[in-house]
Design a protein around this motif. Structure first.
Motif, PDB file in Angstrom:
ATOM      1  N   ASP A 102      20.219 -34.113   3.078  1.00 20.97           N
ATOM      2  CA  ASP A 102      21.439 -33.334   2.863  1.00 20.97           C
ATOM      3  C   ASP A 102      21.974 -32.780   4.176  1.00 20.97           C
ATOM      4  N   LEU A 103      21.138 -32.793   5.213  1.00 21.33           N
ATOM      5  CA  LEU A 103      21.512 -32.217   6.505  1.00 21.33           C
ATOM      6  C   LEU A 103      21.537 -33.303   7.576  1.00 21.33           C
ATOM      7  N   ASP A 104      22.448 -33.168   8.530  1.00 21.27           N
ATOM      8  CA  ASP A 104      22.409 -34.068   9.676  1.00 21.27           C
ATOM      9  C   ASP A 104      21.286 -33.619  10.612  1.00 21.27           C
ATOM     10  N   HIS A 105      20.991 -34.415  11.618  1.00 19.77           N
ATOM     11  CA  HIS A 105      19.809 -34.146  12.445  1.00 19.77           C
ATOM     12  C   HIS A 105      19.839 -32.778  13.134  1.00 19.77           C
ATOM     13  N   PRO A 106      20.945 -32.385  13.781  1.00 20.09           N
ATOM     14  CA  PRO A 106      20.953 -31.050  14.416  1.00 20.09           C
ATOM     15  C   PRO A 106      20.700 -29.925  13.410  1.00 20.09           C
ATOM     16  N   CYS A 107      21.272 -30.047  12.218  1.00 22.42           N
ATOM     17  CA  CYS A 107      21.072 -29.010  11.197  1.00 22.42           C
ATOM     18  C   CYS A 107      19.636 -29.017  10.677  1.00 22.42           C
ATOM     19  N   GLN A 108      19.043 -30.193  10.570  1.00 24.07           N
ATOM     20  CA  GLN A 108      17.629 -30.275  10.180  1.00 24.07           C
ATOM     21  C   GLN A 108      16.753 -29.538  11.182  1.00 24.07           C
ATOM     22  N   MET A 109      17.014 -29.751  12.467  1.00 23.07           N
ATOM     23  CA  MET A 109      16.213 -29.116  13.507  1.00 23.07           C
ATOM     24  C   MET A 109      16.400 -27.597  13.512  1.00 23.07           C
ATOM     25  N   LEU A 110      17.623 -27.148  13.275  1.00 20.10           N
ATOM     26  CA  LEU A 110      17.889 -25.709  13.255  1.00 20.10           C
ATOM     27  C   LEU A 110      17.193 -25.053  12.053  1.00 20.10           C
ATOM     28  N   LEU A 111      17.243 -25.716  10.903  1.00 22.71           N
ATOM     29  CA  LEU A 111      16.567 -25.188   9.721  1.00 22.71           C
ATOM     30  C   LEU A 111      15.055 -25.150   9.942  1.00 22.71           C
ATOM     31  N   ARG A 112      14.509 -26.179  10.574  1.00 19.84           N
ATOM     32  CA  ARG A 112      13.075 -26.201  10.855  1.00 19.84           C
ATOM     33  C   ARG A 112      12.669 -25.034  11.740  1.00 19.84           C
ATOM     34  N   ARG A 113      13.491 -24.697  12.715  1.00 21.87           N
ATOM     35  CA  ARG A 113      13.207 -23.547  13.574  1.00 21.87           C
ATOM     36  C   ARG A 113      13.163 -22.254  12.768  1.00 21.87           C
ATOM     37  N   ALA A 114      14.104 -22.098  11.852  1.00 20.47           N
ATOM     38  CA  ALA A 114      14.117 -20.906  11.003  1.00 20.47           C
ATOM     39  C   ALA A 114      12.873 -20.847  10.126  1.00 20.47           C
ATOM     40  N   GLN A 115      12.501 -21.980   9.550  1.00 18.33           N
ATOM     41  CA  GLN A 115      11.307 -22.029   8.697  1.00 18.33           C
ATOM     42  C   GLN A 115      10.047 -21.735   9.497  1.00 18.33           C
ATOM     43  N   ASN A 116       9.958 -22.282  10.711  1.00 20.49           N
ATOM     44  CA  ASN A 116       8.785 -22.034  11.552  1.00 20.49           C
ATOM     45  C   ASN A 116       8.662 -20.556  11.904  1.00 20.49           C
ATOM     46  N   ALA A 117       9.798 -19.913  12.188  1.00 21.17           N
ATOM     47  CA  ALA A 117       9.770 -18.487  12.519  1.00 21.17           C
ATOM     48  C   ALA A 117       9.255 -17.661  11.345  1.00 21.17           C
ATOM     49  N   VAL A 118       9.762 -17.961  10.156  1.00 19.43           N
ATOM     50  CA  VAL A 118       9.331 -17.217   8.967  1.00 19.43           C
ATOM     51  C   VAL A 118       7.863 -17.483   8.664  1.00 19.43           C
ATOM     52  N   GLN A 119       7.415 -18.718   8.807  1.00 18.71           N
ATOM     53  CA  GLN A 119       6.005 -19.035   8.572  1.00 18.71           C
ATOM     54  C   GLN A 119       5.100 -18.269   9.529  1.00 18.71           C
ATOM     55  N   ALA A 120       5.528 -18.136  10.789  1.00 16.74           N
ATOM     56  CA  ALA A 120       4.733 -17.394  11.773  1.00 16.74           C
ATOM     57  C   ALA A 120       4.634 -15.918  11.382  1.00 16.74           C
ATOM     58  N   ILE A 121       5.737 -15.367  10.886  1.00 13.67           N
ATOM     59  CA  ILE A 121       5.736 -13.955  10.470  1.00 13.67           C
ATOM     60  C   ILE A 121       4.814 -13.759   9.276  1.00 13.67           C
ATOM     61  N   MET A 122       4.958 -14.634   8.279  1.00 12.91           N
ATOM     62  CA  MET A 122       4.170 -14.498   7.058  1.00 12.91           C
ATOM     63  C   MET A 122       2.666 -14.696   7.309  1.00 12.91           C
ATOM     64  N   ALA A 123       2.324 -15.505   8.303  1.00 10.66           N
ATOM     65  CA  ALA A 123       0.914 -15.796   8.587  1.00 10.66           C
ATOM     66  C   ALA A 123       0.274 -14.743   9.484  1.00 10.66           C
ATOM     67  N   SER A 124       1.066 -13.826  10.019  1.00  9.57           N
ATOM     68  CA  SER A 124       0.533 -12.841  10.959  1.00  9.57           C
ATOM     69  C   SER A 124      -0.358 -11.829  10.248  1.00  9.57           C
ATOM     70  N   ARG A 125      -1.297 -11.275  11.001  1.00  8.01           N
ATOM     71  CA  ARG A 125      -2.204 -10.273  10.445  1.00  8.01           C
ATOM     72  C   ARG A 125      -1.476  -8.962  10.180  1.00  8.01           C
ATOM     73  N   VAL A 126      -0.515  -8.603  11.041  1.00  2.00           N
ATOM     74  CA  VAL A 126       0.202  -7.344  10.834  1.00  2.00           C
ATOM     75  C   VAL A 126       1.047  -7.397   9.563  1.00  2.00           C
TER      76      VAL A 126
END
Length: 282
Positions: A102-126
């Protein structure tokens, strides 16, 4: 990606069958050309033949084949019904999930960055230990990524349409007529990119807080043994130097606590900046 506000049971069903999501998006249907009755022909003929000819030796194998085919048909029918139900569910919720295509390549990469950021936050000990508004994060961050994903899907579609409509080589004097449309797409992309960078900034602050928290926990473990270290210094070092070393122990502990508290404050401030102006639902 699936809308985080979707009912959990429906979300699980959709996640379990990504190929059916693609079928729903493309309008494909479940294959119904195969006739399950054909499975019964051979074993049924075997049973009929054994009865008609009196060849009992064929009767038991024929009945065995009928039973096997019956179970296979029941399993196939159950799978067919389940597939049909999931496909119908996917069609009914077609606006509640986003596929990579549903997304072109640049949009796929931008969404992946957002998902990675949220995953890092959720996985943090704090986050897991509730030091950075964990309840708010669990609701707000998935919703934030979903809102970004929806807009990226729309942007991808409009970008593709723009590419089809705008000629590669514009006639002289026509550039200005098309410019506002191109600028609108660029502005939307810039806005979404900025939003993702804010998410990444928040994730960076959380990871910084995580490191300080890890050091803080180690320090807490050592703090229980502080009297032993102080006594060791007092017993082995001259009085004046002992007082200095004991003071350094206390100062170092205070410094680590201060770094930890500041990192938690910075993470909370980054979250506040991000969530103070959330993307509104369409």
């Amino acid at each position: 990606m699936i809308d985080p506000t979707l009912h959990p049971e429906i979300s699980v069903e959709l996640r379990s069958s990504p190929h059916l999501l693609r079928m729903a998006r493309s309008g494909a249907r479940v294959d119904t050309t195969k006739n399950p009755a054909a499975l019964f022909i051979l074993p049924a003929l075997t049973v009929v033949l054994s009865i008609a000819t009196g060849m009992q030796i064929l009767l038991i194998p024929g009945i065995g084949l009928l039973v096997i085919v019956l179970f296979r048909w029941m399993a196939a029918d159950s799978t067919y019904r389940s597939t049909k139900r999931k496909l119908r569910l996917a069609r009914e919720n077609a606006d509640r999930f986003i596929l990579p295509e549903d997304l072109d390549h640049p949009c796929q990469m931008l969404l992946r960055r957002a998902q990675n950021a949220v995953q890092a936050i959720m996985a943090s000990r704090v986050h897991k230990d509730g030091l950075i508004d964990s309840v708010d994060n669990q609701v707000s961050l998935p919703e934030e990524v979903w809102q970004i994903a929806q807009r990226l899907r729309r942007l991808s579609s409009m970008h593709a349409e723009h590419g089809r409509l705008v000629p590669r080589e514009l006639p002289p004097g026509m550039e200005d007529a098309f410019k506002p449309y191109t600028e609108a797409l660029d502005t939307a992309w810039t806005s979404l990119s900025y939003r993702v960078r804010r998410l990444e900034k928040y994730a960076k602050q959380v990871l910084k807080a995580d490191k300080a928290y890890h050091a803080h926990r180690r320090l807490e473990a050592l703090a229980a043994k502080t009297p032993e270290y102080q006594q060791l210094i007092a017993d082995t070092v001259r009085d004046e130097l002992a007082r200095e070393r004991i003071r350094e122990l206390a100062d170092q502990a205070a410094h680590v606590r201060k770094v930890f508290e500041e990192s938690i404050l910075q993470a909370r401030q980054a979250a506040g900046e991000l969530l103070r102006a959330p993307l509104t639902s369409e």
